[in-house]
Design an enzyme around this catalytic site. Sequence first.
Site, PDB file in Angstrom:
ATOM      1  N   ARG A 175       0.830  -1.133  -0.100  1.00  0.00           N
ATOM      2  CA  ARG A 175       0.008  -0.194  -0.027  1.00  0.00           C
ATOM      3  C   ARG A 175       0.792   1.302   0.086  1.00  0.00           C
ATOM      4  O   ARG A 175       1.210   1.462   0.941  1.00  0.00           O
ATOM      5  CB  ARG A 175      -0.879   0.010   1.296  1.00  0.00           C
ATOM      6  CG  ARG A 175      -1.892  -1.038   1.435  1.00  0.00           C
ATOM      7  CD  ARG A 175      -2.864  -0.999  -0.048  1.00  0.00           C
ATOM      8  NE  ARG A 175      -3.701  -2.445   0.210  1.00  0.00           N
ATOM      9  CZ  ARG A 175      -3.604  -3.646  -0.406  1.00  0.00           C
ATOM     10  NH1 ARG A 175      -2.343  -3.718  -1.065  1.00  0.00           N
ATOM     11  NH2 ARG A 175      -4.380  -4.492  -0.182  1.00  0.00           N
ATOM     12  N   LYS A 231      -0.733 -14.689  -7.139  1.00  0.00           N
ATOM     13  CA  LYS A 231      -2.062 -14.632  -7.370  1.00  0.00           C
ATOM     14  C   LYS A 231      -2.410 -13.155  -8.429  1.00  0.00           C
ATOM     15  O   LYS A 231      -1.957 -12.469  -8.379  1.00  0.00           O
ATOM     16  CB  LYS A 231      -2.727 -14.004  -5.932  1.00  0.00           C
ATOM     17  CG  LYS A 231      -2.550 -15.034  -4.671  1.00  0.00           C
ATOM     18  CD  LYS A 231      -2.950 -14.458  -3.613  1.00  0.00           C
ATOM     19  CE  LYS A 231      -2.302 -13.445  -2.650  1.00  0.00           C
ATOM     20  NZ  LYS A 231      -2.563 -13.013  -1.433  1.00  0.00           N
ATOM     21  N   ASP A 264      -6.712 -12.073   0.848  1.00  0.00           N
ATOM     22  CA  ASP A 264      -6.599 -12.556   2.076  1.00  0.00           C
ATOM     23  C   ASP A 264      -7.221 -13.834   2.392  1.00  0.00           C
ATOM     24  O   ASP A 264      -6.777 -14.745   3.019  1.00  0.00           O
ATOM     25  CB  ASP A 264      -7.207 -11.525   3.268  1.00  0.00           C
ATOM     26  CG  ASP A 264      -6.777 -10.017   3.127  1.00  0.00           C
ATOM     27  OD1 ASP A 264      -5.572 -10.009   2.414  1.00  0.00           O
ATOM     28  OD2 ASP A 264      -7.461  -9.224   3.241  1.00  0.00           O
TER      29      ASP A 264
END
Length: 305
Positions: A175, A231, A264
């Site tokens: 982030r 991912k 998550d």
Amino acid sequence: MNTSNTGKRIALIGECMIELQHRADGSLQQSFGGDTLNTAVYLARELGEGACVDYVTALGDDSFSDAMCQSWAEEGIGLGMVQRLPGRLPGLYCIQTDAKGERRFLYWRNEAAVRDCFTTPAAEPILAALPAYDVLYFSGITLAVLGELGRKKLIETLIEARQRGAWIVFDNNYRPRLWASVEQAQAAYRQVLAYVDLALLTVDDELALFGYDDSAAVFAAYPDTAEVVLKRGAEACLIRCGGESFEVPAQRVEKVVDTTAAGDSFSAAYLACRLRGGSPEQAAEAGHRLASRVIQVPGALIPRA
């Protein structure tokens, strides 16, 4: 690592915040969430009573912090590693989603109690206890909120834990707003990578942080990590483990409501499957299944039912 989950002790390190979901009518739905906390909840659900899942963080002594602890206990998450700092508060964030289910986050977290998670006198026994766990899990957000001194203490803990045979799991969650500069983030990530056994990476975060050209470049940046999972949202995830490479398709979802916690939840189901002795392919399939359910419900944590 012995992959039988019987009696396994797993500690997830990070931050939980007050979550506000911004509804289309302008109202706000309040709950709690945070990347490692989301993973802890889904991991506890997946493993059931066969494992001990503890959350490592710092909260305040306010009513929101009380409610967080109560909700974690109801999910079967251990509270013994949670610090309660007098006069402090947890962070807060708001989720806004567009018509396609893509999310935008607004944060209020600079003074959150977790910033001092590893720097208080009360943190010393927690840091001393962490190397005895079988699995330690943390994320890029963990690295950011702990600060420089906290990161130093985390690395010392990871080194000792690995020497005792622990499995170190890292989710890259990057982030930019949590870091003073991209260079600071790059340095912090590179410091911990040498101690990671399982890297659960989101391709967009890797590209944003390091500017890699493609998936091959991402894998090349983790030469010493035993197991790397990349991912890629609705696309197939890519896995490198034991000298072999795998590609596991994602599950198709007709209507995406909210992509919050998709990664998550994938990480939780993947890790749970591996701890139960499943193969990387089976673990990725489990991750995709859970993530596909999560993105069809608003908010980070879907109802248990």
